[in-house]
Scaffold this motif. Structure first.
Motif, short mmCIF file in Angstrom:
data_model
loop_
_atom_site.label_atom_id
_atom_site.label_comp_id
_atom_site.label_asym_id
_atom_site.label_seq_id
_atom_site.Cartn_x
_atom_site.Cartn_y
_atom_site.Cartn_z
N SER C 143 0.82 -1.21 0.00
CA SER C 143 0.00 0.00 0.00
C SER C 143 0.86 1.26 0.00
O SER C 143 0.48 2.27 -0.58
CB SER C 143 -1.00 0.00 1.15
OG SER C 143 -0.36 -0.23 2.37
N LEU C 144 2.04 1.18 0.61
CA LEU C 144 2.92 2.35 0.56
C LEU C 144 3.30 2.67 -0.88
O LEU C 144 3.21 3.81 -1.33
CB LEU C 144 4.19 2.09 1.39
CG LEU C 144 5.19 3.25 1.42
CD1 LEU C 144 4.56 4.49 2.04
CD2 LEU C 144 6.45 2.89 2.19
N GLU C 145 3.65 1.61 -1.61
CA GLU C 145 4.06 1.81 -3.00
C GLU C 145 2.92 2.43 -3.81
O GLU C 145 3.10 3.38 -4.56
CB GLU C 145 4.45 0.45 -3.59
CG GLU C 145 5.35 0.55 -4.79
CD GLU C 145 5.72 -0.84 -5.28
OE1 GLU C 145 5.67 -1.04 -6.50
OE2 GLU C 145 6.01 -1.71 -4.43
N ARG C 146 1.73 1.89 -3.58
CA ARG C 146 0.56 2.38 -4.32
C ARG C 146 0.28 3.85 -3.99
O ARG C 146 0.12 4.68 -4.88
CB ARG C 146 -0.65 1.52 -3.96
CG ARG C 146 -1.93 1.90 -4.66
CD ARG C 146 -3.02 0.87 -4.41
NE ARG C 146 -3.41 0.82 -2.99
CZ ARG C 146 -4.50 1.44 -2.51
NH1 ARG C 146 -5.28 2.12 -3.31
NH2 ARG C 146 -4.79 1.37 -1.23
N LEU C 147 0.27 4.16 -2.70
CA LEU C 147 -0.08 5.53 -2.29
C LEU C 147 0.98 6.53 -2.74
O LEU C 147 0.67 7.62 -3.22
CB LEU C 147 -0.23 5.59 -0.77
CG LEU C 147 -1.35 4.72 -0.17
CD1 LEU C 147 -1.29 4.75 1.35
CD2 LEU C 147 -2.71 5.19 -0.65
N VAL C 148 2.24 6.13 -2.60
CA VAL C 148 3.33 7.02 -2.99
C VAL C 148 3.28 7.30 -4.49
O VAL C 148 3.46 8.43 -4.94
CB VAL C 148 4.69 6.42 -2.58
CG1 VAL C 148 5.83 7.17 -3.24
CG2 VAL C 148 4.85 6.45 -1.08
N ALA C 149 2.97 6.25 -5.26
CA ALA C 149 2.91 6.44 -6.70
C ALA C 149 1.72 7.33 -7.08
O ALA C 149 1.84 8.23 -7.92
CB ALA C 149 2.79 5.08 -7.39
N LEU C 150 0.60 7.13 -6.41
CA LEU C 150 -0.59 7.94 -6.69
C LEU C 150 -0.31 9.43 -6.50
O LEU C 150 -0.79 10.27 -7.25
CB LEU C 150 -1.73 7.53 -5.76
CG LEU C 150 -2.72 6.49 -6.25
CD1 LEU C 150 -3.67 6.09 -5.14
CD2 LEU C 150 -3.51 7.04 -7.44
#
Lengths: 265, 270, 353
Positions: C143-150
């Motif tokens: 989820s960190l990766e997803r949120l950071v990318a968003l």
């Protein structure tokens, strides 16, 4: 000259009024401070009382004399807390936030303004309590010459001023260092040297406390003069120290302001 | 609160504390030297005036050693005693964060507190070893591994007691705008009644007997005497007992202050 | 991700009230001294008997002037402040009892108050939060990766939070708050002080999160655009009272008194044309080739045809009055009594949509 002095006195009067109504806003803080200083006084008196359980003399002073000394120290502390301490506490914050600009544009001495602007009305009761303790200690001792007592009190006022000058000397470097954490602690640690009679310190250290770092003058030397007798040399010594330190602080302050104004845009 | 979080907070805080600049260390040395100087010359003057070789059970060398030990152990017991983080959390509103996170505020702060002890630990170690090298250890002081272990146990518990005391004291910040003065008050009282200003053996016997029931002597005086091998195992256990009771009492008062305080907490700026 | 919209409410609020006691001091020095001994207290009612429910996946906008009680309400529902009266359940728990099972599934984001640790890089703060919320390592990283990318903040992760710009910091705060995939999210002024680009990024991010995780969200904002983009349903608070609870569109339908007419001109309007325009509507803005008019709803048709007749119109658009205008009008003190009663009735009727 007199008009200038009057102007500063009137200005100080308005500081006083303002800080009284401000202090009353923080009611609990007001009471806490009163109690805190009572604890402070009790701790100091008990400290020496217990020591004198085990000796009858300390640095050539009897218990009665040490009480006069300790209560004098409390009066100096109360005076300092009421007049200067709050301002000195804020000063590094102002310097670092760049708030000094507001004070530099005013047509009064910035050193004066920033040193006495915030009169701590919440320490006022303690000033009364400390004065009462001095009266008690002097009465307990007894047999002191009224002129000597008057000189003692005047010397204590000068001592408060010296205390302030020493403290601000340790604050001014903040102009260059931008942190006063270390310096402030150092000033407090050194201040503790003045809470004991200066006669107990060995020659070189005592010499320092009586000259370049004149902490002995805050209380110990005044008491020394009270018990040892007033001489012209003593007055001269005190005046030299006060004037020298004051001129040094003014010079140091102006130097710092120059650095401040050339650094800020 | 899991061990993983606890150790992470401890190490983060320790790293933060160690990153302070040189002035922090210079200051630590200065403070130590100045405090010791004052005590040293005070007692030199007293021993001289009195002409005795023992005062309150201490020889002059023993007295000097007492102050070294008390000042150093006090660093461990009190930690950053001027620290008002809890009060600051309250009036700056950062307590909000801990109210929302599913973890215990007390344990979080305790972890931070332990982390912040690391510089004190280093200072104590360095100065302590130096003192042992340079100072004369009088015959009536017996520092051995048992006495060190017993003293350190007391220090750990005293440290926890000092930590717990922050909650009832600084929790007052829920109602007052400034608890700085309360903190100073506690500090002053602890210094005198805990034996940092004077060994408690100088107090009148009645006062000593009374103080033994209060938490104060266990902050500095009793740990130092234990370190010097002057406390029997029985007395040591009794000290631990009294301290534990105080931990419970102060913890309970703190919890109560906290419960009531939380009801008036608004998180600043409603 | 987590299934269909449930019928059970995630946030239930019933008759919630909160009052504060405020000290008063008589003016002047004597007043100050007297206040040392005795002080007058007055009761300030921040919230009065508020009731509403929020379902899973619903984003509800909380609207009102400063001091209307928005933040107080959010703080009560987040468990920071105790209510004086009434009850509330969030995921079945009373928030002010601060049960860990609730706190693990809840998040509060305050635009005006940083929660991340200032002295740490955001990445360290996130790791700390992983421990606090006990998020399994894999899920955390995912989820960190997803949120950071968003939000596009990959490059700022190792920078101390205090050194980030306001917009970057807010993005980090959002990530921090959503790392544990909360089911209830409170956003208090999430875009305050941000530039338009950052505002838009944050709104899109919130919508994306709403799509994937279907939490119940409560949003307060000064920017009506936030509310219009994010919320289907709004609650309007006025001086501690809930004066409207219903769909955002209905507010416009029921309470909009005006419409906006935007006219695009072939050539700049003459002075006398403008004078004429001012007689038939309230001119909000005009430029070289554009005029914006506020017109009473029932006169839209006649004004439009009058404009067509008089000016050389290239294009003409009729729009609803912006939500912000309506809400602002509803807040205004002059219409207090009547509006309040009327709104309250309508709010009750329309109920929960």
């Amino acid at each position: 000259m007199t008009r200038g002095v009057m102007r500063y006195i009137r200005l100080y009067g308005s500081f006083l009024r303002f800080s009284f109504s401000k202090a009353m806003e923080f009611r609990l803080d007001f009471y806490f401070r009163v109690v805190m200083d009572m604890v402070f006084y009790a701790v100091h008196l008990l400290f020496f009382t217990i020591i004198y359980d085990h000796t009858s003399m300390l640095g050539g002073w009897t218990l009665d004399q040490i009480y006069v000394f300790v209560c004098g120290a409390m009066l100096v502390d109360a005076l300092h807390m009421t007049i200067f301490a709050n301002n000195l506490w804020w000063l590094p914050i102002y310097i670092n936030r760049g708030d000094l600009d507001y004070y530099l544009v005013r047509p009064v001495s910035s050193l004066f303004f920033l040193s006495v602007r915030e009169f701590a009305a919440n320490s006022f009761l303690n000033l009364i309590a400390a004065s009462a303790l001095v009266v008690w200690a002097l009465g307990r001792h007894g047999g002191l010459d009224p002129v000597g007592i008057l000189v003692y009190l005047l010397f204590l006022v000068a001592g408060t001023f010296i205390h302030y000058l020493v403290r601000i000397t340790f604050i001014i470097p903040v102009f260059w260092l931008h942190s006063n954490r270390g310096l402030d602690e150092m000033a407090w640690t050194l201040h503790r040297l003045s809470e004991r009679p200066h006669q107990i310190y060995p020659g070189p250290l005592r010499w320092i406390l009586l000259s370049v770092l004149p902490l002995a003058f805050t209380v110990s030397y005044p008491a020394h003069v009270l018990f040892g007798g007033l001489t012209w040399q003593a007055v001269a010594h005190l005046l030299t120290v006060v004037a020298g330190l004051f001129l040094f602080v003014v010079w140091f302050w102006n130097l710092a302001l120059k650095a401040y104004s050339s650094a800020s845009s | 609160m899991r061990a993983g979080l606890f150790t992470r907070v401890v190490s983060l805080e320790a790293r933060k504390q160690m990153s302070y600049r040189v002035d922090f260390w210079i200051n630590a040395v200065m403070g130590f030297v100045a405090e010791l100087t004052i005590a040293y010359f005070l007692w030199a003057a007293i021993f001289q005036a009195r002409g005795a070789d023992r005062i309150g059970g201490f020889t002059f060398e023993g007295m000097a050693l007492y102050y070294v030990a008390a000042i150093l152990l006090a660093k461990l017991v009190r930690g950053q005693s001027k620290d008002l983080t809890i009060a600051r959390d309250i009036y700056e509103g950062s307590l909000t964060r801990y109210l929302i996170y599913p973890c215990s505020y007390v344990l979080f702060k305790y972890a931070e507190h332990l982390g912040s002890l690391v510089p004190a630990l280093l200072q104590t170690l360095v100065f302590g070893v130096m003192a042992l090298f340079w100072m004369q250890i009088p015959g009536d002081v017996q520092i051995d591994s048992l006495s060190v272990a017993m003293a350190l146990t007391l220090v750990v518990v005293a440290n926890m007691l000092a930590f717990l005391l922050r909650f009832p004291i600084q929790g007052v910040a829920f109602w007052a705008d400034n608890v700085w003065s309360l903190n100073v008050m506690l500090r002053l009282a602890t210094e005198l009644l805990g034996g940092l200003l004077l060994p408690l053996s100088l107090f009148p016997p009645a006062a000593q007997a009374f103080l033994a029931w209060l938490p104060f002597p266990y902050f500095f005086y009793v740990p130092v005497q234990t370190l010097f091998g002057r406390v029997s195992v029985g007395e040591w256990l009794a000290a631990l007992g009294v301290m534990s009771v105080w931990c419970v009492v102060i913890g309970a008062i703190g919890a109560m202050v906290w419960r009531r305080g939380h009801r008036v907490y608004t998180g600043v700026g409603i | 991700m987590s299934g269909k919209r449930g019928e059970e409410a995630m946030i239930e609020v019933e008759g919630l009230s909160k009052s504060f006691w405020v000290h008063q001091k008589a003016p002047g020095l004597m007043g100050s001294i007297r206040s040392l001994v005795r002080r007058e207290k007055i009761e300030k009612r921040a919230l009065q008997s508020i009731s509403f429910r929020v379902q899973e996946g619903e984003v509800v906008g909380l609207v009102g002037a400063n001091g209307a009680g928005k933040t107080t309400l959010v703080k009560i529902l987040a468990g920071i402040v105790h209510p004086s009266d009434g009850d509330a359940r969030v995921l079945g728990y009373r928030p002010w009892q601060r049960d860990d099972r609730l706190r693990r599934r809840m998040a509060l984001i305050m635009g005006q108050k940083a929660q991340l640790w200032w002295d740490l890089p955001a990445a360290d703060g996130f790791l700390l939060l992983r421990e606090i919320y006990q998020v399994p390592k894999e899920r955390f990283e995912e989820s960190l990766e997803r949120l950071v990318a968003l939000l596009g903040v990959e490059d700022q992760l190792q920078v101390q939070v205090r050194r980030l710009s306001l917009g970057e910091r807010m993005k980090m705060e959002l990530i921090a708050a959503l790392l544990h995939s909360p089911k209830v999210v409170y956003l208090d002024e999430p875009t305050i002080g941000l530039d338009l680009g950052a505002q838009r990024a944050i709104r899109e991010f919130i919508l994306a999160y709403q799509q994937t995780d279907r939490p119940a969200m409560l949003v307060t904002s000064h920017y009506m655009e936030d509310i219009e983009r994010l919320c289907e349903r709004i609650l309007i608070l006025r001086q501690g009272r809930l004066v409207y609870d219903g769909s955002r569109r209905q507010v416009t339908e029921r309470f909009a008194r005006y419409k906006l007419i935007k006219v695009l001109l072939r050539k700049p309007a003459e002075a006398d044309d403008l004078a004429y325009v001012d007689t038939i509507g309230r001119r909000l803005a005009h430029s070289e080739d554009q005029i914006q008019l506020e017109v009473e709803r029932n006169q839209v048709a006649s004004v439009a045809s009058a404009l067509m007749a008089r000016l050389s119109v290239v294009d003409l658009a009729i729009e609803e009055e912006p939500l912000g205008h309506i809400v602002e009008r509803l807040q205004r003190a002059q219409q207090e009594e009547e509006n309040e009663q009327m709104l309250f009735d309508v709010g009750m009727q329309s109920g929960i949509s």
